[in-house]
Write a protein that holds these residues in place. Sequence first.
Motif, PDB file in Angstrom:
ATOM      1  N   GLY A 322       0.800  -1.219   0.000  1.00  0.00           N
ATOM      2  CA  GLY A 322       0.000   0.000   0.000  1.00  0.00           C
ATOM      3  C   GLY A 322       0.829   1.264   0.000  1.00  0.00           C
ATOM      4  O   GLY A 322       0.359   2.330  -0.424  1.00  0.00           O
ATOM      5  N   GLN A 323       2.090   1.145   0.458  1.00  0.00           N
ATOM      6  CA  GLN A 323       3.004   2.287   0.435  1.00  0.00           C
ATOM      7  C   GLN A 323       3.702   2.431  -0.915  1.00  0.00           C
ATOM      8  O   GLN A 323       4.497   3.351  -1.120  1.00  0.00           O
ATOM      9  CB  GLN A 323       4.068   2.131   1.534  1.00  0.00           C
ATOM     10  CG  GLN A 323       3.510   1.936   2.935  1.00  0.00           C
ATOM     11  CD  GLN A 323       2.523   3.003   3.316  1.00  0.00           C
ATOM     12  OE1 GLN A 323       2.856   4.185   3.341  1.00  0.00           O
ATOM     13  NE2 GLN A 323       1.288   2.593   3.606  1.00  0.00           N
ATOM     14  N   LYS A 324       3.413   1.488  -1.807  1.00  0.00           N
ATOM     15  CA  LYS A 324       3.974   1.483  -3.172  1.00  0.00           C
ATOM     16  C   LYS A 324       5.504   1.466  -3.155  1.00  0.00           C
ATOM     17  O   LYS A 324       6.175   2.168  -3.928  1.00  0.00           O
ATOM     18  CB  LYS A 324       3.434   2.659  -3.989  1.00  0.00           C
ATOM     19  CG  LYS A 324       1.914   2.687  -4.063  1.00  0.00           C
ATOM     20  CD  LYS A 324       1.402   3.711  -5.054  1.00  0.00           C
ATOM     21  CE  LYS A 324      -0.124   3.771  -5.057  1.00  0.00           C
ATOM     22  NZ  LYS A 324      -0.753   2.456  -5.318  1.00  0.00           N
ATOM     23  N   ILE A 325       6.032   0.669  -2.254  1.00  0.00           N
ATOM     24  CA  ILE A 325       7.479   0.472  -2.175  1.00  0.00           C
ATOM     25  C   ILE A 325       7.845  -0.697  -3.081  1.00  0.00           C
ATOM     26  O   ILE A 325       7.176  -1.727  -3.083  1.00  0.00           O
ATOM     27  CB  ILE A 325       7.899   0.161  -0.718  1.00  0.00           C
ATOM     28  CG1 ILE A 325       7.554   1.348   0.181  1.00  0.00           C
ATOM     29  CG2 ILE A 325       9.385  -0.155  -0.621  1.00  0.00           C
ATOM     30  CD1 ILE A 325       7.603   1.028   1.649  1.00  0.00           C
ATOM     31  N   SER A 326       8.893  -0.556  -3.842  1.00  0.00           N
ATOM     32  CA  SER A 326       9.250  -1.615  -4.790  1.00  0.00           C
ATOM     33  C   SER A 326      10.745  -1.895  -4.758  1.00  0.00           C
ATOM     34  O   SER A 326      11.517  -1.219  -4.084  1.00  0.00           O
ATOM     35  CB  SER A 326       8.826  -1.217  -6.210  1.00  0.00           C
ATOM     36  OG  SER A 326       9.477  -0.015  -6.601  1.00  0.00           O
ATOM     37  N   GLY A 327      11.130  -2.924  -5.508  1.00  0.00           N
ATOM     38  CA  GLY A 327      12.542  -3.245  -5.687  1.00  0.00           C
ATOM     39  C   GLY A 327      13.255  -3.656  -4.422  1.00  0.00           C
ATOM     40  O   GLY A 327      12.687  -4.249  -3.507  1.00  0.00           O
ATOM     41  N   ASN A 328      14.559  -3.318  -4.375  1.00  0.00           N
ATOM     42  CA  ASN A 328      15.401  -3.721  -3.251  1.00  0.00           C
ATOM     43  C   ASN A 328      14.961  -3.084  -1.940  1.00  0.00           C
ATOM     44  O   ASN A 328      15.144  -3.669  -0.862  1.00  0.00           O
ATOM     45  CB  ASN A 328      16.871  -3.368  -3.537  1.00  0.00           C
ATOM     46  CG  ASN A 328      17.465  -4.229  -4.628  1.00  0.00           C
ATOM     47  OD1 ASN A 328      17.051  -5.377  -4.810  1.00  0.00           O
ATOM     48  ND2 ASN A 328      18.435  -3.688  -5.353  1.00  0.00           N
ATOM     49  N   LEU A 329      14.373  -1.892  -1.999  1.00  0.00           N
ATOM     50  CA  LEU A 329      13.911  -1.232  -0.784  1.00  0.00           C
ATOM     51  C   LEU A 329      12.795  -2.038  -0.135  1.00  0.00           C
ATOM     52  O   LEU A 329      12.733  -2.142   1.092  1.00  0.00           O
ATOM     53  CB  LEU A 329      13.420   0.190  -1.092  1.00  0.00           C
ATOM     54  CG  LEU A 329      12.896   0.993   0.115  1.00  0.00           C
ATOM     55  CD1 LEU A 329      13.964   1.122   1.187  1.00  0.00           C
ATOM     56  CD2 LEU A 329      12.406   2.368  -0.339  1.00  0.00           C
ATOM     57  N   PHE A 330      11.947  -2.618  -0.956  1.00  0.00           N
ATOM     58  CA  PHE A 330      10.864  -3.447  -0.414  1.00  0.00           C
ATOM     59  C   PHE A 330      11.445  -4.627   0.358  1.00  0.00           C
ATOM     60  O   PHE A 330      11.019  -4.931   1.471  1.00  0.00           O
ATOM     61  CB  PHE A 330       9.967  -3.955  -1.546  1.00  0.00           C
ATOM     62  CG  PHE A 330       8.751  -4.686  -1.073  1.00  0.00           C
ATOM     63  CD1 PHE A 330       7.530  -4.039  -0.959  1.00  0.00           C
ATOM     64  CD2 PHE A 330       8.820  -6.035  -0.727  1.00  0.00           C
ATOM     65  CE1 PHE A 330       6.401  -4.712  -0.513  1.00  0.00           C
ATOM     66  CE2 PHE A 330       7.705  -6.719  -0.271  1.00  0.00           C
ATOM     67  CZ  PHE A 330       6.486  -6.053  -0.169  1.00  0.00           C
ATOM     68  N   LYS A 331      12.409  -5.301  -0.232  1.00  0.00           N
ATOM     69  CA  LYS A 331      13.050  -6.453   0.419  1.00  0.00           C
ATOM     70  C   LYS A 331      13.697  -6.035   1.733  1.00  0.00           C
ATOM     71  O   LYS A 331      13.546  -6.700   2.775  1.00  0.00           O
ATOM     72  CB  LYS A 331      14.086  -7.082  -0.507  1.00  0.00           C
ATOM     73  CG  LYS A 331      14.763  -8.340   0.047  1.00  0.00           C
ATOM     74  CD  LYS A 331      15.718  -8.927  -0.979  1.00  0.00           C
ATOM     75  CE  LYS A 331      16.252 -10.284  -0.542  1.00  0.00           C
ATOM     76  NZ  LYS A 331      17.037 -10.238   0.702  1.00  0.00           N
ATOM     77  N   THR A 332      14.385  -4.909   1.716  1.00  0.00           N
ATOM     78  CA  THR A 332      15.058  -4.420   2.928  1.00  0.00           C
ATOM     79  C   THR A 332      14.048  -4.115   4.022  1.00  0.00           C
ATOM     80  O   THR A 332      14.240  -4.497   5.183  1.00  0.00           O
ATOM     81  CB  THR A 332      15.878  -3.156   2.613  1.00  0.00           C
ATOM     82  OG1 THR A 332      16.879  -3.481   1.652  1.00  0.00           O
ATOM     83  CG2 THR A 332      16.531  -2.607   3.870  1.00  0.00           C
ATOM     84  N   MET A 333      12.955  -3.445   3.659  1.00  0.00           N
ATOM     85  CA  MET A 333      11.956  -3.074   4.662  1.00  0.00           C
ATOM     86  C   MET A 333      11.214  -4.292   5.196  1.00  0.00           C
ATOM     87  O   MET A 333      10.872  -4.351   6.373  1.00  0.00           O
ATOM     88  CB  MET A 333      10.970  -2.056   4.077  1.00  0.00           C
ATOM     89  CG  MET A 333      11.578  -0.688   3.834  1.00  0.00           C
ATOM     90  SD  MET A 333      10.351   0.590   3.484  1.00  0.00           S
ATOM     91  CE  MET A 333       9.530   0.737   5.083  1.00  0.00           C
ATOM     92  N   TYR A 334      10.969  -5.270   4.324  1.00  0.00           N
ATOM     93  CA  TYR A 334      10.253  -6.456   4.800  1.00  0.00           C
ATOM     94  C   TYR A 334      11.113  -7.245   5.782  1.00  0.00           C
ATOM     95  O   TYR A 334      10.594  -7.821   6.747  1.00  0.00           O
ATOM     96  CB  TYR A 334       9.822  -7.351   3.642  1.00  0.00           C
ATOM     97  CG  TYR A 334       8.672  -8.239   4.034  1.00  0.00           C
ATOM     98  CD1 TYR A 334       7.364  -7.874   3.750  1.00  0.00           C
ATOM     99  CD2 TYR A 334       8.875  -9.423   4.757  1.00  0.00           C
ATOM    100  CE1 TYR A 334       6.285  -8.649   4.162  1.00  0.00           C
ATOM    101  CE2 TYR A 334       7.816 -10.207   5.164  1.00  0.00           C
ATOM    102  CZ  TYR A 334       6.521  -9.814   4.871  1.00  0.00           C
ATOM    103  OH  TYR A 334       5.469 -10.578   5.307  1.00  0.00           O
TER     104      TYR A 334
END
Length: 343
Positions: A322-334
């Motif tokens: 829902g925050q529209k985070i993608s790519g490597n940043l998504f992996k890092t945040m998850y």
Amino acid sequence: MNNSKANILLIYTGGTIGMVKDFKTGALKSFDFKTLLDQIPELMLLDCDIDTVSFKKPIDSSNMNIDCWVQIAQLIEDNYDAFDGFVVLHGSDTMSYTASALSFMLENLGKPVVFTGSQLPIGDLRTDAKENLITSIQVASLQSEGKPLIKEVCLYFEYKLYRANRTTKLNAEDFLAFSSFNYHDLAESGVHLKVNTEYLYKPDEKKTLKIHKNLDNNIALIKVYPGITEAVIQSVFNTPDLKAVIIETYGAGNCTTESWFLNILTKNILNGIHIINITQCVGGSVMLGHYETSSALKNIGVISGKDITTEAALGKLMFLLGQKISGNLFKTMYETPLRGELS
């Protein structure tokens, strides 16, 4: 620590705790929370003021959905300044899902939000509803130096207070219905209410509450099992508008190394689909690469859910999408703890 006068808001969404038995017919009927003190006079012994609000149409928790989650978050946002704590009354079946999701939706929470419910209705002779409700309100009213002691989303059931996004419902019949295998209890109710303050979540008090209402449920959940077929896996990834898939694997994150399975995952990761690996076990953690059967997943870019519960994994995924985070940043945040959901 003290328990000074606090204003507590009860939010009723539905569930067994909101039912009473008609002793003439034996049928269950909805409970009017405006007459709460009449039904549970013990609440008057608590040194706090209690107000109530209810969904216009209370629901069985089996019908819980993200629109209802947003409705709960909205009620908290609308009443945040007027109350010191919130108690959400919810059916037990999906309580861990809702409470986990709310932990991500309520960023910089500075007050307690305590979820509770019951296995038996309030009017039943052997009900667990009264104790769960009374202690949840007491927990929500705890203060230290004039401020709320607890500043996170919690779940209280059968004498135990848990971090909500660490809980799982384990039993459909016992009063001890929930557990938190990968994190300590936040409090325990006995002769005395013992709060384990060292395990409480400590938010940045300089930041103000931020409510996140954009959730994306274009996701899927796959539980692997011996003999799972290529057709089954492929059918999930053929879902229209799919953005992410959680895979419940064995043990510490292990699964089949069949080429067709790895090829499907690799193709979808390259196409921008996020794939998260969590364990089927109720306790323990995914350790990608620890065994040969999970090394391939690590190499193709599968995200490690570490020791997150299925319930929290789903809530966190909907929140981040829902925050529209993608790519490597998504992996890092998850893979980073956002609300204490990971060790």
